[in-house]
Write an enzyme that holds these catalytic residues in place. Structure first.
Site, PDB file in Angstrom:
ATOM      1  N   SER A   1       0.860  -1.186   0.000  1.00  0.00           N
ATOM      2  CA  SER A   1       0.000   0.000   0.000  1.00  0.00           C
ATOM      3  C   SER A   1       0.895   1.233   0.000  1.00  0.00           C
ATOM      4  CB  SER A   1      -0.948  -0.025   1.208  1.00  0.00           C
ATOM      5  OG  SER A   1      -1.910   1.002   1.111  1.00  0.00           O
ATOM      6  N   THR A   2       0.693   2.166   0.923  1.00  0.00           N
ATOM      7  CA  THR A   2       1.438   3.422   0.924  1.00  0.00           C
ATOM      8  C   THR A   2       2.946   3.178   0.969  1.00  0.00           C
ATOM      9  OG1 THR A   2      -0.381   4.422   2.159  1.00  0.00           O
ATOM     10  CG2 THR A   2       1.694   5.650   2.085  1.00  0.00           C
TER      11      THR A   2
ATOM     12  N   HIS B   1      -2.441  -1.137  -3.332  1.00  0.00           N
ATOM     13  CA  HIS B   1      -3.491  -0.126  -3.201  1.00  0.00           C
ATOM     14  C   HIS B   1      -3.034   1.155  -3.889  1.00  0.00           C
ATOM     15  CE1 HIS B   1      -4.339  -2.303   0.852  1.00  0.00           C
ATOM     16  NE2 HIS B   1      -4.830  -2.985  -0.164  1.00  0.00           N
TER      17      HIS B   1
ATOM     18  N   MET C   1      -0.638   1.427   5.130  1.00  0.00           N
ATOM     19  CA  MET C   1      -1.532   1.711   6.240  1.00  0.00           C
ATOM     20  C   MET C   1      -2.544   0.586   6.419  1.00  0.00           C
ATOM     21  SD  MET C   1      -2.448   5.727   5.621  1.00  0.00           S
ATOM     22  CE  MET C   1      -1.172   6.984   5.475  1.00  0.00           C
TER      23      MET C   1
ATOM     24  N   ASP D   1      -4.670  -4.691   5.869  1.00  0.00           N
ATOM     25  CA  ASP D   1      -4.976  -5.577   4.748  1.00  0.00           C
ATOM     26  C   ASP D   1      -3.786  -6.499   4.484  1.00  0.00           C
ATOM     27  OD1 ASP D   1      -6.411  -6.671   2.622  1.00  0.00           O
ATOM     28  OD2 ASP D   1      -5.551  -5.257   1.179  1.00  0.00           O
TER      29      ASP D   1
END
Length: 351
Positions: free
Chosen positions: A167-168, A194, A284, A287
């Site tokens: 993600s991030t 993501h 973050m 998940d």
């Protein structure tokens, strides 16, 4: 009294600056502390004002947004959300270069006629402002891990496939990881990253141009083959119904996301069992944590990016808390770790 999130708005368009400022001004937790018309001014204002987060346009005079991101992340690291035109009409390198340079997020700039609500970036900016950013040096810094005991018992009998959650901050790590894998890497790779839906194609193109593997957005029913990397497209869950193939399925969000890394990893555990290798990178939320546990319980091997090298340790940290991680690996060393495992070599034990 809770301190407000301070925002620096950078855009050469007066109308865009006004729209962003007006939209953000509706949120009591945010405060626009300054505006800039080009990247050179932005660099000076970041050093002077020390904002919590920056919105950065790309196409500007004097100093463009990408150059400004590079200087800010090297000289005064600050969370940055890049605003750009539709990336599907640009070269992939232009869009994703910002992530490589250290920006945390990408967003398509709304049309001026879309209304004020379309310019409300408050939720995303508050999330990015909470991220602990690090100085982004142009050259990757290698960290030599300490010598530890080898654990051959943790080696999978053979690497059937690699399932990755990110993600991030993930695109930068994926870029480095894939660039270090050989063209004959023996296992297929499936990735959930993501990212704003408009940037999915650009991300795939950018990663494909940086490595020797074949990288693309997955299609329903596509084969999982060695030397190939499939990225989950936006708005659909990517699952592995049985060995050697992926499927794309609509549904509801899992762990706050669709596609969800947990959905992919759990299906990998069911389809590949002990031959599944799960990797969870910076991001973050949580998940992928439940999916990592499923792979470990199925006898597969799990790797997580270590806290030191994460932009956000949320996802890997959640997996660690569930005792779902066999090895913690520095973000710069994930590719090397996969190569080592593919050769049947053990990784050093360590947390």
């Amino acid at each position: 009294m809770v301190k407000k999130v301070s925002v620096l708005v950078v855009d050469d368009s007066l109308i865009c600056r006004q729209l962003i400022c007006e939209a953000l001004g509706q949120d009591p937790d945010l405060q626009v502390v300054g505006t800039c018309v080009d990247g050179k001014e932005a660099l000076a204002k970041v050093k002077e004002l020390r904002p919590s987060v920056v919105t950065m346009d790309v196409d500007m005079p004097v100093m463009d947004g990408l150059t400004a991101v590079e200087h800010i992340m090297a000289e005064c690291p600050t969370p940055i959300l890049v605003l750009t035109a539709d990336p599907r009409q640009q070269a992939p390198e232009l869009t994703c270069r910002a992530l490589e340079l250290g920006a945390l997020g990408l967003r398509v700039k709304p049309s001026i006629d879309d209304g004020l609500e379309a310019w409300n970036l408050a939720k995303e900016l508050k999330l990015l402002a909470s991220v602990r950013v690090i100085r982004h040096i142009r050259q990757h810094k290698k960290i030599t891990p300490p010598v530890r005991n080898e654990l051959p018992s943790l080696l999978p009998p053979s690497m059937g496939m690699v399932a990755v959650a990110a993600s991030t901050g993930g695109p930068q790590v994926l870029h480095r990881m894939l660039s270090e894998l050989p063209s004959d890497f023996p296992a297929p790779i499936a990735i959930v990253q993501h990212i704003n839906a408009a940037f999915a194609e650009s991300l795939a193109g950018w990663l494909a141009n940086s490595c020797r593997l074949k990288v693309r957005l997955a299609q329903d029913g596509e084969l999982l083959m060695p030397g190939h990397v499939l990225i989950a497209p936006p708005g659909m869950h990517m699952v592995i119904p049985f060995r050697g193939r992926v499927a794309l399925k609509p549904g509801v969000e899992r762990d706050g996301h669709m596609p969800s890394a947990t959905v992919l990893l759990e299906s990998a555990a069911k389809a590949y069992g002990r031959r599944a290798l799960g990797v969870i990178l910076t991001g973050m939320g949580e998940d992928g944590a439940a999916g990592m546990l499923a792979i470990k319980q199925a006898g597969g091997l799990t790797l997580a990016q270590n806290e030191e090298s994460c932009v956000v340790f949320g996802m890997p940290g959640a997996a660690v808390e569930r005792n779902a991680v066999d090895h913690l690996v520095h973000g710069d060393e994930v590719g090397a770790a996969l190569v080592k495992l593919s050769r049947g070599e053990a990784l050093a034990q360590g947390r």
